[in-house]
Write an enzyme that holds these catalytic residues in place. Structure first.
Site, PDB file in Angstrom:
ATOM      1  N   TYR A  45      43.804  50.512  32.851  1.00  0.00           N
ATOM      2  CA  TYR A  45      42.709  49.567  32.739  1.00  0.00           C
ATOM      3  C   TYR A  45      41.431  50.169  33.347  1.00  0.00           C
ATOM      4  O   TYR A  45      40.451  50.446  32.641  1.00  0.00           O
ATOM      5  CB  TYR A  45      43.085  48.239  33.413  1.00  0.00           C
ATOM      6  CG  TYR A  45      42.037  47.135  33.362  1.00  0.00           C
ATOM      7  CD1 TYR A  45      40.710  47.388  33.011  1.00  0.00           C
ATOM      8  CD2 TYR A  45      42.369  45.822  33.670  1.00  0.00           C
ATOM      9  CE1 TYR A  45      39.766  46.362  32.968  1.00  0.00           C
ATOM     10  CE2 TYR A  45      41.427  44.794  33.624  1.00  0.00           C
ATOM     11  CZ  TYR A  45      40.119  45.084  33.281  1.00  0.00           C
ATOM     12  OH  TYR A  45      39.187  44.076  33.247  1.00  0.00           O
ATOM     13  N   ASP A  98      42.513  41.595  28.686  1.00  0.00           N
ATOM     14  CA  ASP A  98      42.475  40.580  27.629  1.00  0.00           C
ATOM     15  C   ASP A  98      43.272  39.363  28.101  1.00  0.00           C
ATOM     16  O   ASP A  98      44.316  39.039  27.550  1.00  0.00           O
ATOM     17  CB  ASP A  98      43.063  41.185  26.347  1.00  0.00           C
ATOM     18  CG  ASP A  98      42.819  40.307  25.122  1.00  0.00           C
ATOM     19  OD1 ASP A  98      42.008  39.362  25.205  1.00  0.00           O
ATOM     20  OD2 ASP A  98      43.457  40.579  24.088  1.00  0.00           O
ATOM     21  N   GLY A 100      42.563  51.757  39.848  1.00  0.00           N
ATOM     22  CA  GLY A 100      41.845  52.967  39.457  1.00  0.00           C
ATOM     23  C   GLY A 100      42.309  54.182  40.245  1.00  0.00           C
ATOM     24  O   GLY A 100      43.396  54.192  40.823  1.00  0.00           O
ATOM     25  N   SER A 145      50.324  39.892  41.733  1.00  0.00           N
ATOM     26  CA  SER A 145      48.885  39.772  41.930  1.00  0.00           C
ATOM     27  C   SER A 145      48.626  39.399  43.383  1.00  0.00           C
ATOM     28  O   SER A 145      49.232  38.464  43.911  1.00  0.00           O
ATOM     29  CB  SER A 145      48.310  38.688  41.025  1.00  0.00           C
ATOM     30  OG  SER A 145      47.007  38.369  41.491  1.00  0.00           O
ATOM     31  N   ASN A 202      39.324  43.692  42.399  1.00  0.00           N
ATOM     32  CA  ASN A 202      39.142  42.375  41.782  1.00  0.00           C
ATOM     33  C   ASN A 202      39.901  41.317  42.560  1.00  0.00           C
ATOM     34  O   ASN A 202      40.956  41.574  43.126  1.00  0.00           O
ATOM     35  CB  ASN A 202      39.560  42.396  40.298  1.00  0.00           C
ATOM     36  CG  ASN A 202      41.013  42.014  40.095  1.00  0.00           C
ATOM     37  OD1 ASN A 202      41.364  40.830  40.047  1.00  0.00           O
ATOM     38  ND2 ASN A 202      41.893  43.017  40.004  1.00  0.00           N
ATOM     39  N   ASN A 234      51.067  46.910  40.034  1.00  0.00           N
ATOM     40  CA  ASN A 234      49.845  46.115  40.058  1.00  0.00           C
ATOM     41  C   ASN A 234      48.848  46.766  41.037  1.00  0.00           C
ATOM     42  O   ASN A 234      49.064  47.890  41.494  1.00  0.00           O
ATOM     43  CB  ASN A 234      50.197  44.677  40.490  1.00  0.00           C
ATOM     44  CG  ASN A 234      49.299  43.660  39.811  1.00  0.00           C
ATOM     45  OD1 ASN A 234      48.078  43.818  39.809  1.00  0.00           O
ATOM     46  ND2 ASN A 234      49.876  42.619  39.250  1.00  0.00           N
ATOM     47  N   PHE A 250      43.638  34.872  38.656  1.00  0.00           N
ATOM     48  CA  PHE A 250      44.232  34.301  37.433  1.00  0.00           C
ATOM     49  C   PHE A 250      43.317  33.283  36.757  1.00  0.00           C
ATOM     50  O   PHE A 250      43.737  32.168  36.416  1.00  0.00           O
ATOM     51  CB  PHE A 250      45.568  33.602  37.731  1.00  0.00           C
ATOM     52  CG  PHE A 250      46.746  34.509  37.980  1.00  0.00           C
ATOM     53  CD1 PHE A 250      46.701  35.864  37.736  1.00  0.00           C
ATOM     54  CD2 PHE A 250      47.947  33.966  38.442  1.00  0.00           C
ATOM     55  CE1 PHE A 250      47.800  36.675  37.969  1.00  0.00           C
ATOM     56  CE2 PHE A 250      49.060  34.766  38.670  1.00  0.00           C
ATOM     57  CZ  PHE A 250      48.978  36.123  38.440  1.00  0.00           C
ATOM     58  N   ASN A 298      45.994  38.026  44.423  1.00  0.00           N
ATOM     59  CA  ASN A 298      44.902  37.049  44.468  1.00  0.00           C
ATOM     60  C   ASN A 298      45.337  35.595  44.324  1.00  0.00           C
ATOM     61  O   ASN A 298      44.503  34.704  44.257  1.00  0.00           O
ATOM     62  CB  ASN A 298      43.867  37.392  43.391  1.00  0.00           C
ATOM     63  CG  ASN A 298      43.325  38.794  43.600  1.00  0.00           C
ATOM     64  OD1 ASN A 298      42.991  39.165  44.710  1.00  0.00           O
ATOM     65  ND2 ASN A 298      43.281  39.590  42.528  1.00  0.00           N
ATOM     66  N   THR A 299      46.645  35.358  44.241  1.00  0.00           N
ATOM     67  CA  THR A 299      47.156  33.982  44.275  1.00  0.00           C
ATOM     68  C   THR A 299      47.985  33.875  45.542  1.00  0.00           C
ATOM     69  O   THR A 299      49.034  34.535  45.654  1.00  0.00           O
ATOM     70  CB  THR A 299      48.012  33.682  43.020  1.00  0.00           C
ATOM     71  OG1 THR A 299      47.175  33.768  41.867  1.00  0.00           O
ATOM     72  CG2 THR A 299      48.634  32.296  43.086  1.00  0.00           C
TER      73      THR A 299
HETATM   74  C1  LIG Z   1      39.759  43.330  36.693  1.00  0.00           C
HETATM   75  C2  LIG Z   1      41.266  43.406  36.708  1.00  0.00           C
HETATM   76  C3  LIG Z   1      42.023  42.277  36.385  1.00  0.00           C
HETATM   77  C4  LIG Z   1      43.419  42.343  36.388  1.00  0.00           C
HETATM   78  N1  LIG Z   1      44.150  41.237  36.055  1.00  0.00           N
HETATM   79  C5  LIG Z   1      45.512  41.315  35.989  1.00  0.00           C
HETATM   80  C6  LIG Z   1      46.288  40.207  35.569  1.00  0.00           C
HETATM   81  O1  LIG Z   1      45.777  39.144  35.216  1.00  0.00           O
HETATM   82  N2  LIG Z   1      47.644  40.365  35.552  1.00  0.00           N
HETATM   83  C7  LIG Z   1      48.271  41.531  35.909  1.00  0.00           C
HETATM   84  O2  LIG Z   1      49.492  41.611  35.855  1.00  0.00           O
HETATM   85  N3  LIG Z   1      47.543  42.601  36.282  1.00  0.00           N
HETATM   86  C8  LIG Z   1      46.196  42.523  36.329  1.00  0.00           C
HETATM   87  N4  LIG Z   1      45.459  43.628  36.704  1.00  0.00           N
HETATM   88  C9  LIG Z   1      46.176  44.854  37.124  1.00  0.00           C
HETATM   89  C10 LIG Z   1      46.272  45.884  35.991  1.00  0.00           C
HETATM   90  O3  LIG Z   1      47.053  45.395  34.936  1.00  0.00           O
HETATM   91  C11 LIG Z   1      46.897  47.202  36.508  1.00  0.00           C
HETATM   92  O4  LIG Z   1      48.221  46.938  36.947  1.00  0.00           O
HETATM   93  C12 LIG Z   1      46.117  47.806  37.670  1.00  0.00           C
HETATM   94  O5  LIG Z   1      44.731  47.643  37.481  1.00  0.00           O
HETATM   95  C13 LIG Z   1      46.406  49.297  37.839  1.00  0.00           C
HETATM   96  O6  LIG Z   1      46.009  50.027  36.696  1.00  0.00           O
HETATM   97  P1  LIG Z   1      44.620  50.853  36.619  1.00  0.00           P
HETATM   98  O7  LIG Z   1      44.519  51.646  37.892  1.00  0.00           O
HETATM   99  O8  LIG Z   1      44.735  51.682  35.398  1.00  0.00           O
HETATM  100  O9  LIG Z   1      43.555  49.823  36.533  1.00  0.00           O
HETATM  101  C14 LIG Z   1      44.063  43.567  36.717  1.00  0.00           C
HETATM  102  C15 LIG Z   1      43.292  44.697  37.012  1.00  0.00           C
HETATM  103  C16 LIG Z   1      41.914  44.642  37.008  1.00  0.00           C
HETATM  104  C17 LIG Z   1      41.121  45.881  37.329  1.00  0.00           C
END
Ligand SMILES: Cc1cc2nc3c(=O)[nH]c(=O)nc-3n(C[C@H](O)[C@H](O)[C@H](O)COP(=O)(O)O)c2cc1C
Length: 364
Positions: free
Chosen positions: A318, A66, A268, A175, A112, A246, A116, A177-178
């Site tokens: 997530y 979100d 994941g 992150s 991903n 992360n 941001f 990606n930045t």
């Molecule tokens: C599509 C996607 C977008 C994400 N965007 C952010 C983000 O904007 N900021 C952040 O702190 N983490 C972001 N995350 C990381 C998640 O918050 C989480 O730390 C990470 O996916 C590990 O949890 P999971 O294995 O349950 O997905 C993102 C993850 C996914 C899959």
């Protein structure tokens, strides 16, 4: 989508769309009230209190789902004990070109490289002000614009902007990606950043009528020496907690073929082992009192329980929602309560750290 059957069909339907469109459709469906939960009255033994917040259950929606605070209440209504919006940057930014998110179905992972993409502070503030509910725990995850000349100033701006509406803040320096963002994890840069965000939070204490808890979210790709530096700085600057972790830039644990070599952060199931090992190491370095949120690869009651026994107080997920849908939330919560019955514990706190030594010595 109350019945499991309908939910299963809808989930399979979403998988015909590319991952970003499927996400958009899901957010719109949540907004329209088409997806509803779930286990909203979790077992009272799953409640806990950290800082000045009462968590109805330990399972939160992780940041990134979100990003623009479009559906915090819908997510809470699904049964999550808390949700985290963002990452949000001061100015809106488009993120990287599409495609920028990929499912790995065999591995149950996601890669991903969104970078941001978000609507910026002003739009998020407006959305949060228009919430119908004013209860529920909504954390705000703050980041820095890609082209910021002073990244620390961007984090400070986030804290100043949202101090009166954040249940807690997450300072996201992890992150992948930045470009250059994760350099803020290096000790001297981190010391400056943490000093600045703590001061900003303290300056806003009157406006917020509280000292908003400040958590640092870290990457799983940190070597032990760097982790030690990070935890020492967190304790020295009296931050309120850590989020571990992360996404990873590693690709070690992938079995399937497909887009698994795409650039970006992997999350994941393939992240579970690494993020849990770093969590346990962080717990051992931080001692028993620092609240830690465990995130990375939680996809069942068993993996949720493992995070707790490896040192987590609270949990987030997530990626597993992408593969399993929102029924997973209730399944995890009831499975955690079953485990309390099984072991005869009155609370999750009693289970915390039971396997911390084993997980802390896991090779990564
Ligand atoms: C599509 C996607 C977008 C994400 N965007 C952010 C983000 O904007 N900021 C952040 O702190 N983490 C972001 N995350 C990381 C998640 O918050 C989480 O730390 C990470 O996916 C590990 O949890 P999971 O294995 O349950 O997905 C993102 C993850 C996914 C899959």
């Amino acid at each position: 989508m109350r019945s499991g059957w309908i939910e299963g069909v809808a989930l399979r339907g979403l998988h015909f769309l590319d991952a970003e469109n499927a996400h958009r459709v899901t957010v719109l469906a949540l907004k329209a009230g088409l997806i509803s939960g779930g286990n909203t009255s979790a077992d009272p033994r799953l409640t806990s209190s950290f800082w000045d917040l009462e968590f109805p259950n330990p399972l939160g929606m992780a940041a990134g789902f979100d990003k623009n605070a479009e559906v915090p209440d819908a997510l809470l209504n699904l049964g999550f004990g808390f949700t985290e919006v963002g990452s949000v940057t001061p100015r809106p930014q488009p993120g990287n070109p599409r495609p920028r998110v990929f499912r790995l179905p065999v591995d149950e992972g996601v890669i991903n490289r969104y970078g941001f993409n978000n609507d910026g502070h002003t739009a998020m503030r407006k959305r949060l002000l228009s919430r119908k509910r004013n209860d529920g725990i909504v954390g705000i995850n703050v980041g820095a614009n890609k082209d910021a000349s002073d990244r620390i100033a961007d984090y400070v701006a986030g804290i100043t902007e949202f101090a009166d509406m954040a249940s807690y803040f997450t300072v996201n320096i992890s992150s992948p990606n930045t470009p250059g963002l994760r350099d803020l994890q290096a000790r001297s840069a981190l010391a400056d950043l943490l000093q600045a965000v703590v001061s900003a939070r303290d300056l806003c204490a009157d406006k917020a009528e509280r000292r908003v808890p400040l958590l640092l979210k870290i990457a799983p790709d940190v070597v032990d020496e760097d982790l030690k530096d990070i935890v020492e700085e967190v304790l020295e600057k009296s931050l309120d907690g850590l989020i571990v972790s992360n996404t990873t830039v590693g690709r070690d644990e992938l079995a399937g073929t497909g887009p698994h070599q795409e650039t970006g952060g992997l999350s994941g199931r393939p992240l579970f082992r690494k993020s849990t090992a770093v969590l346990a190491r962080a717990r051992k370095l931080a001692g028993p009192d620092l609240p830690i949120v465990g995130v990375g690869g939680i996809d069942s009651a068993e993996t949720a329980w493992t995070k707790i026994t490896a040192g987590a107080d609270l949990l987030q997920l997530y990626s597993s929602l992408v593969f399993k849908g929102p029924a997973l939330i209730g399944e995890i919560l009831s499975g955690l309560a079953d485990n309390l019955d099984h072991y005869g514990y009155a609370s999750l706190r009693e289970a915390r750290d039971l396997n911390v030594d084993v997980w802390a010595s896991e090779e990564i």
